[in-house]
Design an enzyme around this catalytic site. Structure first.
Site, mmCIF file in Angstrom:
data_model
loop_
_atom_site.group_PDB
_atom_site.id
_atom_site.type_symbol
_atom_site.label_atom_id
_atom_site.label_comp_id
_atom_site.label_asym_id
_atom_site.label_seq_id
_atom_site.Cartn_x
_atom_site.Cartn_y
_atom_site.Cartn_z
ATOM 1 N N LYS A 181 0.889 -1.166 0.000
ATOM 2 C CA LYS A 181 0.000 0.000 0.000
ATOM 3 C C LYS A 181 0.918 1.204 0.000
ATOM 4 O O LYS A 181 1.422 1.623 1.040
ATOM 5 C CB LYS A 181 -0.871 -0.039 1.266
ATOM 6 N N GLU A 257 8.957 0.976 11.261
ATOM 7 C CA GLU A 257 10.011 1.991 11.101
ATOM 8 C C GLU A 257 9.304 3.325 11.242
ATOM 9 O O GLU A 257 8.658 3.792 10.309
ATOM 10 C CB GLU A 257 10.666 1.873 9.720
ATOM 11 N N CYS A 291 13.254 10.305 8.012
ATOM 12 C CA CYS A 291 13.099 10.033 9.447
ATOM 13 C C CYS A 291 14.456 10.019 10.132
ATOM 14 O O CYS A 291 14.543 10.169 11.350
ATOM 15 C CB CYS A 291 12.334 8.746 9.680
ATOM 16 N N GLU A 388 9.228 16.226 15.164
ATOM 17 C CA GLU A 388 9.936 15.929 13.932
ATOM 18 C C GLU A 388 9.636 17.044 12.919
ATOM 19 O O GLU A 388 8.475 17.304 12.604
ATOM 20 C CB GLU A 388 9.427 14.579 13.414
HETATM 21 P P1 ADP Z 1 3.592 10.818 6.737
HETATM 22 O O1 ADP Z 1 3.433 11.732 7.875
HETATM 23 O O2 ADP Z 1 4.979 10.609 6.291
HETATM 24 O O3 ADP Z 1 2.621 11.015 5.617
HETATM 25 P P2 ADP Z 1 2.010 8.632 7.626
HETATM 26 O O4 ADP Z 1 2.340 7.781 8.778
HETATM 27 O O5 ADP Z 1 0.812 9.499 7.705
HETATM 28 O O6 ADP Z 1 3.326 9.424 7.361
HETATM 29 O O7 ADP Z 1 1.864 7.775 6.306
HETATM 30 C C1 ADP Z 1 2.688 6.690 5.989
HETATM 31 C C2 ADP Z 1 1.855 5.646 5.281
HETATM 32 O O8 ADP Z 1 0.816 5.221 6.158
HETATM 33 C C3 ADP Z 1 1.154 6.107 4.022
HETATM 34 O O9 ADP Z 1 1.171 5.047 3.081
HETATM 35 C C4 ADP Z 1 -0.252 6.383 4.492
HETATM 36 O O10 ADP Z 1 -1.223 6.250 3.476
HETATM 37 C C5 ADP Z 1 -0.441 5.295 5.516
HETATM 38 N N1 ADP Z 1 -1.452 5.586 6.533
HETATM 39 C C6 ADP Z 1 -1.756 6.790 7.093
HETATM 40 N N2 ADP Z 1 -2.732 6.644 8.007
HETATM 41 C C7 ADP Z 1 -3.057 5.323 8.044
HETATM 42 C C8 ADP Z 1 -3.979 4.538 8.809
HETATM 43 N N3 ADP Z 1 -4.777 5.069 9.730
HETATM 44 N N4 ADP Z 1 -4.025 3.211 8.563
HETATM 45 C C9 ADP Z 1 -3.218 2.646 7.656
HETATM 46 N N5 ADP Z 1 -2.327 3.319 6.917
HETATM 47 C C10 ADP Z 1 -2.242 4.646 7.097
#
Ligand code: ADP
Length: 485
Positions: A181, A257, A291, A388
């Site tokens: 995903k 991670e 990160c 961050e």
């Molecule tokens: P960033 O702040 O770098 O965007 P996120 O943690 O929000 O980091 O996103 C990293 C990944 O996690 C992306 O692929 C995003 O679509 C996915 N993601 C964000 N929220 C959720 C959630 N509630 N459940 C599953 N995947 C998620």
């Protein structure tokens, strides 16, 4: 390849059963070029039903893939390494277009990201076990390693290729099937990679890619399905905690991670040339959107002004512009929301009395550009000292003693990377041990290496990616009790 031909070579659908397919809903979403704010191309928007279809495929071929000879799996990974390397310019341009980083950095990521495929092609044939005679002589103990089963990888937008290959490489090497995903901002690179894998002979169903704007429900559907056995996530600590809680339902294996707040320590006895070069890399590489980026630059007061002045001069000389222009030293931020959060951290610090040495503002006009920035004089409670930044902002704080430096460095819930610069060997040995981080850079501003274990402690995560440790994340340990020989 020109941009039109390149985009035409990227699948616009979900990657399912070894081919591009529309979402069952027929819905799509637009991928945006962050340097212009314009649409690059639409891609299919996966639904929970699409997720189930991907898991049907991943489960149907799981046993056969697990039983494939390690050498065959290795050679597919090696062929994928060769194919990605042969198309390095295409992958690099695609990442620059969807993520924004400058082309030389995109090329660097192609080399780094592809290397996980080569490294794990070499690891695939070295999955071992052990045997022993039971101490009481009552039998033989055989320990074997088996693939964990169908896996889900959730990847972030900052390294669109490498964060995928770092999970796909070991999963396929171990004999697991995988659904990826990708981040909604940058799904194109993963879709192109899936096509490359199909071209080099990866059997249909072993690797699927599900771009979606609806990550929580698509991911939730997969994680609540008992056929999924593992989730590997790279992203923010907040989302990681949600996923860990969800993983509890089916007691999934997890690799996490998560975020970081890397301290970057410069001592009076440092070689300042190395320290300034290191800070430019640790802070400004990838636009600070990493990160492992230096989040808190802690400088001993004897060299603080000299270091800050030299860093400021280097940062002020960076030209901001689209990543595909040769003169650009730094590209745009990924999106408007992320740029807003960087601006808020800086603006709050400045309102509380911090000094902007260079930069400090967003760039008006098309795209999501933010000036590379150096600030110092940060008040104790400033949010920028805890959170961050994930952007091109060097935040400098002074310290007097090594004790104080270690206390400041460790005063965070994170524990991913730490960097320090000193020419004193004794101090280097002490610090390498005392800093609470999964990775420590000694007089170096870049630490990632596919052959080394990447991972954090504390709230920065669980598990290691890369190195000989990385494949363990995709293997279960089974004990077989045999009668005495
Ligand atoms: P960033 O702040 O770098 O965007 P996120 O943690 O929000 O980091 O996103 C990293 C990944 O996690 C992306 O692929 C995003 O679509 C996915 N993601 C964000 N929220 C959720 C959630 N509630 N459940 C599953 N995947 C998620």
């Amino acid at each position: 390849m020109n941009v039109t031909d390149l985009l035409n070579s990227v699948p616009t659908g979900l990657w399912l059963h070894g081919a591009s397919a529309p979402s069952e809903s027929g819905r799509t979403f637009d991928v945006i070029n962050p340097a212009t704010g314009e649409t690059l191309m639409p891609v299919a928007n996966a639904t929970p039903a699409d997720a189930t279809a991907a898991l049907d495929a991943a489960s149907a071929v799981a046993e056969e893939w697990a039983a494939t000879a390690p050498r065959v799996r290795a050679e597919i990974l090696r062929a994928a390494f060769d194919a990605v390397t042969a198309r390095a310019d295409d992958f690099a341009l695609l990442m620059t277009l969807e993520m924004g980083k400058i082309l030389p950095e995109s090329r660097g990521e192609v080399a780094y990201g592809a290397e996980f495929l080569r490294w794990f092609s070499e690891e695939a044939v070295r999955i071992g076990g052990r045997t022993a005679t039971a101490p009481a002589g009552t039998g033989e103990i055989a320990v074997v390693k088996e693939p964990v089963g169908p896996c889900l990888a959730i990847t972030p937008w900052n390294f669109p290729l490498a964060m995928g290959t770092r999970k796909i490489g070991p999963a396929l090497a171990a004999g697991c099937t995988m659904i990826v995903k990708p981040a909604e901002d940058t799904p194109l690179t993963m879709l192109l990679l899936a096509r490359v894998f199909a071209d080099v002979g990866l059997p249909p169903g072993v690797l699927s890619v599900l771009p979606t704007l609806d990550a929580p429900t698509v991911v939730g559907r997969l994680m609540d399905d008992a056929r999924l056995r593992k989730v590997s996530f790279t992203g923010s600590t907040g989302v990681g905690k949600i996923l860990l809680a969800r993983a509890a339902n089916n007691v999934l294996r997890t690799s996490m991670e998560l975020g970081g707040s890397a301290p970057f320590l410069v001592f009076d006895d440092a070689d300042l040339d190395k320290a300034v070069d290191g800070a430019m890399l640790a802070k400004m590489r990838n636009g600070g959107e990493a990160c492992t980026a230096a989040n808190r630059i802690l400088v001993q007061n004897g060299v603080r002004e000299a270091f800050t002045a030299r860093l400021t001069e280097r940062v002020a000389a960076m030209r901001v512009g689209p990543g595909w222009e040769a003169e650009s030293a730094i590209g745009p931020i990924i999106n408007a929301r992320q740029r807003g959060s960087i601006a808020a951290l800086v603006d709050e610090a400045v309102a509380a009395g911090a000094t902007v040495r260079t930069g400090g503002s967003q760039v008006d006009g098309a795209g999501f550009f933010y000036e590379p920035t150096v600030i110092d004089g940060l008040p104790d409670g400033a949010r920028i000292r805890r959170e961050e930044i994930f952007g091109p902002v060097a935040a400098i704080v002074g310290f007097d003693t090594e004790e104080e430096a270690v206390a400041l460095a460790n005063d965070t819930e994170y524990g991913l990377a730490a960097y320090f610069f000193t020419e004193n060997v004794g101090r280097a040995q002490r610090l390498a041990r005392r800093l609470q981080a999964g990775m420590v850079g000694v007089n170096r501003g870049v630490i990632s290496d596919p052959a080394a274990p990447f991972g954090g402690i504390k709230q920065s995560g669980l598990g290691s990616e890369g190195g000989s440790e990385g494949i363990e994340e995709y293997l279960n340990t089974k004990y077989i009790a045999l009668p005495p020989g």
